[in-house]
Design an enzyme around this catalytic site. Structure first.
Site, PDB file in Angstrom:
ATOM      1  N   THR A   1      61.671  31.852 -26.480  1.00 35.81           N
ATOM      2  CA  THR A   1      63.124  30.816 -26.629  1.00 35.81           C
ATOM      3  C   THR A   1      63.720  30.222 -27.654  1.00 35.81           C
ATOM      4  OG1 THR A   1      64.644  30.291 -24.951  1.00 35.81           O
ATOM      5  CG2 THR A   1      62.217  30.027 -24.662  1.00 35.81           C
ATOM      6  N   GLY A   2      64.276  30.317 -27.725  1.00 33.70           N
ATOM      7  CA  GLY A   2      64.675  28.558 -28.691  1.00 33.70           C
ATOM      8  C   GLY A   2      65.738  29.757 -30.016  1.00 33.70           C
TER       9      GLY A   2
ATOM     10  N   ARG B   1      76.294  37.489 -34.677  1.00 36.47           N
ATOM     11  CA  ARG B   1      74.660  37.056 -35.030  1.00 36.47           C
ATOM     12  C   ARG B   1      74.260  37.601 -34.026  1.00 36.47           C
ATOM     13  NH1 ARG B   1      71.248  33.531 -31.554  1.00 36.47           N
ATOM     14  NH2 ARG B   1      69.534  32.590 -32.835  1.00 36.47           N
TER      15      ARG B   1
ATOM     16  N   THR C   1      67.792  31.739 -23.465  1.00 33.71           N
ATOM     17  CA  THR C   1      67.010  33.336 -23.365  1.00 33.71           C
ATOM     18  C   THR C   1      66.776  32.902 -21.790  1.00 33.71           C
ATOM     19  OG1 THR C   1      67.434  32.930 -25.438  1.00 33.71           O
ATOM     20  CG2 THR C   1      65.891  34.410 -24.682  1.00 33.71           C
TER      21      THR C   1
ATOM     22  N   GLY D   1      70.058  37.335 -32.548  1.00 35.15           N
ATOM     23  CA  GLY D   1      68.977  36.026 -32.423  1.00 35.15           C
ATOM     24  C   GLY D   1      67.607  37.065 -32.828  1.00 35.15           C
ATOM     25  N   ASP D   2      66.266  36.573 -31.926  1.00 38.57           N
ATOM     26  CA  ASP D   2      64.935  37.191 -31.838  1.00 38.57           C
ATOM     27  C   ASP D   2      64.790  37.985 -30.893  1.00 38.57           C
ATOM     28  OD1 ASP D   2      65.341  34.633 -30.759  1.00 38.57           O
ATOM     29  OD2 ASP D   2      63.012  34.915 -29.934  1.00 38.57           O
TER      30      ASP D   2
END
Lengths: 313, 313
Positions: free
Chosen positions: A226-227, A203, A175, A205-206
């Site tokens: 990020t992660g 999908r 990210t 993500g955050d």
């Protein structure tokens, strides 16, 4: 750092190549990419521009660089498609714009920003978001522009079950992001991602989830994460840091380290960049490394990949 | 309420018909719908079942009832399509599942739950989420099932510029949700919505955004929100309530009232239902009314629409 100063911190993804596997030439490319993003934001802040413009400009620079997993360098889903997510937040009025699952617009972060500025909504997804971008005259790019050989090869290897084919986690599910404090004391955050190599189509993500991967509020801090995004969503990580500052009496550094530590204890690897209302910066991570850097009023650009001394340039 | 007891609170949307415009027969239908959702969850909790199962069952009951804007009764977008969002969160392990922009699955909240239980992800959107639902054997319904005349008429009137054609805000952009505490002390939240009548295709509100419209953590509380979703996202409303309890020393009631008040002061109308780790319940709203109710260990079902005494049944 002082309260009339400005600050910008960026990340280009957490979970890097193992130190021994990173050649000096590769490292130099990453440092150059970080430098470029920091300079893009710094010129705006130095000229008295807004934190929002600076964070946006830094993320645009990452999106245009195929080295990072966002925009041009976005990874491929299991279906061989590319789906990008992005968000911006203005800490001044808590204005928000976010997009998810888009393909076509050259800079997803600019679509997120357009959602914030030109729609009554804060989040648009999929074809609706792409149509909105077209109506608002945002730049599009051809599929070839987004098709980078390295990403395509990584998908083929992932589909073949070779998870180690791409040992650089940041390239598999990285990210990019930026947080800024401008001279007026306003904060802003921006985040953009191509998601995870081989992910299920659809999908999210955050990154585009406000309070998880992106958050900004002048009363506390601005955060871009990020992660392993699923963990950042479950822990409302970005807003949790803001809450620990506002109600828990923690400093930015304490709050950011605590949250990244708690995520790590649950198996969630990653990191974040954050800046508070006084201009303090934090760049914690709980994995092998995080492409990251910062710049303040003196214009010296600091960049790092591992737990090492920052390079100055 | 006591700490070994259980509790369930639900909402069927904030922003009701003006009191004078609601006939006794209409009101009775809403009370019956709320009652049905509460009973669906109560039988599970009374039998020693989990908060997660109870909150899910209550939301399924709302989704199957065309009176409420979720599942079968979902409203139409400006393009004449229907796009549904839902989320569940288990306060025990902070497990999360969310979907956005889906059409086809009969019960969006069950797709969200399947994402939580059968995928490594926490959020899936659009076609990817629908394909996931199909692969996991979830029930689908024909377009005719979701096509209710009242919603279609409301869209035509909205497109014709007659915003007052549907004076019941909860029917224009309502949401349904449930929060529960089970005998073991676990909390859970579930939320589902058809979005806003005449919204831009692709618009996502707060319902599937963890920390905004849905949140649960055994250490603090479970929250499901309804109303002008953009405001709930900007304020990370659900997680803000949890943070005020954990770090701010506020009770559930104080925290929930404060957040709804702050949103209202900024022009964000809506409400929420919440339950804390001790089983205390809060059902604040800052608009004309909110379809809502609760039930505890004694099995008495309380339902209300306006600022009135609850009906017992």
């Amino acid at each position: 750092m002082n309260k009339d100063g400005f600050a910008l911190a960026v990340h280009g993804g957490a979970g890097t190549l193992r130190r021994g596997d990173m050649s000096a030439a590769q490292a130099a490319q990453y440092h150059a990419g970080l430098h470029q993003a920091l300079v893009a934001g710094h010129v705006i802040l130095a000229a008295g521009g807004s934190a929002l413009d600076a964070a946006t400009a830094a993320v645009v620079a990452f999106e245009d660089n195929p080295l990072f997993n966002a925009g041009r360098g976005a990874v491929f889903t299991a279906a061989g498609t590319q789906e990008m997510d992005a968000a911006v937040m203005d800490g001044c009025e808590r204005r928000v714009g976010a997009v998810a699952g888009i393909f076509g617009p050259r800079n997803p972060v600019l679509v997120a920003r357009a959602v914030m500025e030109h729609s009554p909504h804060v989040m648009l997804i999929g074809e609706g978001a792409v149509a909105f971008a077209r109506e608002h005259g945002l730049a599009f790019a051809d599929p070839e522009y987004f098709h980078t050989e390295a990403r395509w090869r990584a998908l083929q290897q992932t589909l073949a079950g070779d998870d180690l084919a791409e040992p650089d986690e940041a390239r598999r599910h990285g990210t990019v992001g930026a947080v800024a404090r401008d001279r007026a004391g306003n904060l802003a955050a921006a985040t953009s991602t191509g998601g995870m190599t081989g992910k299920l189509p659809g999908r999210v993500g955050d990154s585009p989830i406000i309070g998880a991967g992106t958050f900004a509020d002048n009363a506390s801090c601005a955060v871009s994460a990020t992660g392993h995004g699923e963990f950042f969503i479950r822990f409302a990580a970005a807003h949790e840091i803001a809450a620990r500052i506002r109600y828990g009496g923690q400093t930015l550094g304490e709050a950011a380290e605590t949250v990244i530590g708690k995520l790590g204890a649950k198996g969630g690897s990653g990191g974040l960049v954050a800046v508070d209302h006084n201009g303090a910066i934090a760049l914690p991570f709980n994995c092998s490394g995080m492409y990251r850097g910062y710049v303040e009023g003196d214009g010296i650009v600091y960049t790092a990949i591992y737990d090492e001394s920052y390079r100055k340039s």
